[in-house]
Write a protein that holds these residues in place. Sequence first.
Motif, PDB file in Angstrom:
ATOM      1  N   ALA A  27      -0.097   2.217 -14.349  1.00  0.00           N
ATOM      2  CA  ALA A  27      -1.097   2.414 -13.291  1.00  0.00           C
ATOM      3  C   ALA A  27      -2.425   2.856 -13.892  1.00  0.00           C
ATOM      4  O   ALA A  27      -2.498   3.824 -14.640  1.00  0.00           O
ATOM      5  CB  ALA A  27      -0.604   3.446 -12.289  1.00  0.00           C
ATOM      6  N   ALA A  28      -3.471   2.112 -13.552  1.00  0.00           N
ATOM      7  CA  ALA A  28      -4.807   2.426 -14.060  1.00  0.00           C
ATOM      8  C   ALA A  28      -5.731   2.932 -12.965  1.00  0.00           C
ATOM      9  O   ALA A  28      -6.750   3.562 -13.245  1.00  0.00           O
ATOM     10  CB  ALA A  28      -5.424   1.186 -14.710  1.00  0.00           C
ATOM     11  N   ALA A  29      -5.413   2.645 -11.704  1.00  0.00           N
ATOM     12  CA  ALA A  29      -6.270   3.063 -10.595  1.00  0.00           C
ATOM     13  C   ALA A  29      -5.403   3.409  -9.392  1.00  0.00           C
ATOM     14  O   ALA A  29      -4.404   2.746  -9.119  1.00  0.00           O
ATOM     15  CB  ALA A  29      -7.252   1.954 -10.224  1.00  0.00           C
ATOM     16  N   ALA A  30      -5.769   4.483  -8.700  1.00  0.00           N
ATOM     17  CA  ALA A  30      -5.070   4.901  -7.493  1.00  0.00           C
ATOM     18  C   ALA A  30      -6.083   4.991  -6.361  1.00  0.00           C
ATOM     19  O   ALA A  30      -7.184   5.521  -6.533  1.00  0.00           O
ATOM     20  CB  ALA A  30      -4.389   6.249  -7.694  1.00  0.00           C
ATOM     21  N   VAL A  31      -5.719   4.457  -5.213  1.00  0.00           N
ATOM     22  CA  VAL A  31      -6.627   4.365  -4.075  1.00  0.00           C
ATOM     23  C   VAL A  31      -5.988   5.016  -2.851  1.00  0.00           C
ATOM     24  O   VAL A  31      -4.791   4.829  -2.602  1.00  0.00           O
ATOM     25  CB  VAL A  31      -6.954   2.889  -3.766  1.00  0.00           C
ATOM     26  N   LYS A  32      -6.771   5.784  -2.122  1.00  0.00           N
ATOM     27  CA  LYS A  32      -6.296   6.405  -0.890  1.00  0.00           C
ATOM     28  C   LYS A  32      -6.594   5.490   0.296  1.00  0.00           C
ATOM     29  O   LYS A  32      -7.716   5.043   0.486  1.00  0.00           O
ATOM     30  CB  LYS A  32      -6.986   7.760  -0.685  1.00  0.00           C
ATOM     31  N   VAL A  33      -5.560   5.219   1.091  1.00  0.00           N
ATOM     32  CA  VAL A  33      -5.682   4.395   2.290  1.00  0.00           C
ATOM     33  C   VAL A  33      -5.081   5.169   3.454  1.00  0.00           C
ATOM     34  O   VAL A  33      -4.035   5.808   3.308  1.00  0.00           O
ATOM     35  CB  VAL A  33      -4.942   3.050   2.111  1.00  0.00           C
ATOM     36  N   VAL A  34      -5.727   5.132   4.606  1.00  0.00           N
ATOM     37  CA  VAL A  34      -5.190   5.805   5.781  1.00  0.00           C
ATOM     38  C   VAL A  34      -4.678   4.775   6.784  1.00  0.00           C
ATOM     39  O   VAL A  34      -5.257   3.697   6.944  1.00  0.00           O
ATOM     40  CB  VAL A  34      -6.229   6.729   6.450  1.00  0.00           C
ATOM     41  N   ILE A  35      -3.566   5.112   7.415  1.00  0.00           N
ATOM     42  CA  ILE A  35      -2.978   4.311   8.484  1.00  0.00           C
ATOM     43  C   ILE A  35      -3.225   5.074   9.777  1.00  0.00           C
ATOM     44  O   ILE A  35      -2.696   6.177   9.957  1.00  0.00           O
ATOM     45  CB  ILE A  35      -1.468   4.096   8.284  1.00  0.00           C
ATOM     46  N   LEU A  96      -2.669  -1.193  -9.992  1.00  0.00           N
ATOM     47  CA  LEU A  96      -3.245  -0.618  -8.778  1.00  0.00           C
ATOM     48  C   LEU A  96      -2.172  -0.016  -7.883  1.00  0.00           C
ATOM     49  O   LEU A  96      -1.218  -0.685  -7.497  1.00  0.00           O
ATOM     50  CB  LEU A  96      -4.017  -1.683  -7.997  1.00  0.00           C
ATOM     51  N   VAL A  97      -2.354   1.263  -7.546  1.00  0.00           N
ATOM     52  CA  VAL A  97      -1.424   1.988  -6.685  1.00  0.00           C
ATOM     53  C   VAL A  97      -2.180   2.468  -5.442  1.00  0.00           C
ATOM     54  O   VAL A  97      -3.313   2.964  -5.544  1.00  0.00           O
ATOM     55  CB  VAL A  97      -0.819   3.203  -7.425  1.00  0.00           C
ATOM     56  N   LEU A  98      -1.564   2.296  -4.277  1.00  0.00           N
ATOM     57  CA  LEU A  98      -2.134   2.802  -3.033  1.00  0.00           C
ATOM     58  C   LEU A  98      -1.370   4.035  -2.593  1.00  0.00           C
ATOM     59  O   LEU A  98      -0.130   4.012  -2.522  1.00  0.00           O
ATOM     60  CB  LEU A  98      -2.065   1.752  -1.926  1.00  0.00           C
TER      61      LEU A  98
END
Length: 209
Positions: A27-35, A96-98
């Motif tokens: 994993a090189a990037a982690a992104v925050k996503v809201v539901i 990429l990880v969410l």
Amino acid sequence: MDFKSSDTLTSGAITGPRAQDVLPATAAAAVKVVIVGGFGVGKTTMVGSVSEIRPLTTEETMTQAGIGVDDNYGSETKTATTVAMDFGRISISEELVLYLFGTPGQERFWFLWNGLFEGALGAVVLIDTRRLQVSFDVIGRLEEKGVPFIIAVNDFPDAPRHPMDTLRRALDLEQGVPIVHCDARHRVSSRDTLLTLMRYLHSLSATKT
């Protein structure tokens, strides 16, 4: 639509992570996503169905205190509700990880939204076509915060189907905001919804460069 296999946050002892819960070494990037969405539209279900780790929830049993306060139309059989957030994780690719944060739907818990929106790259707005009106304030708050979002129509069996253009007008959406159908109970459908969000965010980024 409830996801019954999730873990509820408690004050008990905390054990070490399982092997499948550890973040991949690639994993090189982690992104925050809201539901996000109104009460009972399937947010906990989506996080639970798509998460590759055991989802964490803050569900509590519904009590008489919610009668006359929470709009449970279409969710009359619902016995538990999120009071803080749901949390899960999905790897979109090796790099990429969410991180997924599901928001509480009842209006009395909306004061928590500001913290959950903080740092979010984008959002999925889950809607129930039987109760479109509960989505208006959700969309308005995202627009105020400047959080890009897509609309995901959770296909409840008894929910009416509307043409996309009709939904777009009813929700007062800009033409470029994607609208997709999904079944929050199914991992593939929920994953594809998140991929739509990622493609939309990429397109927005491309127009700014």
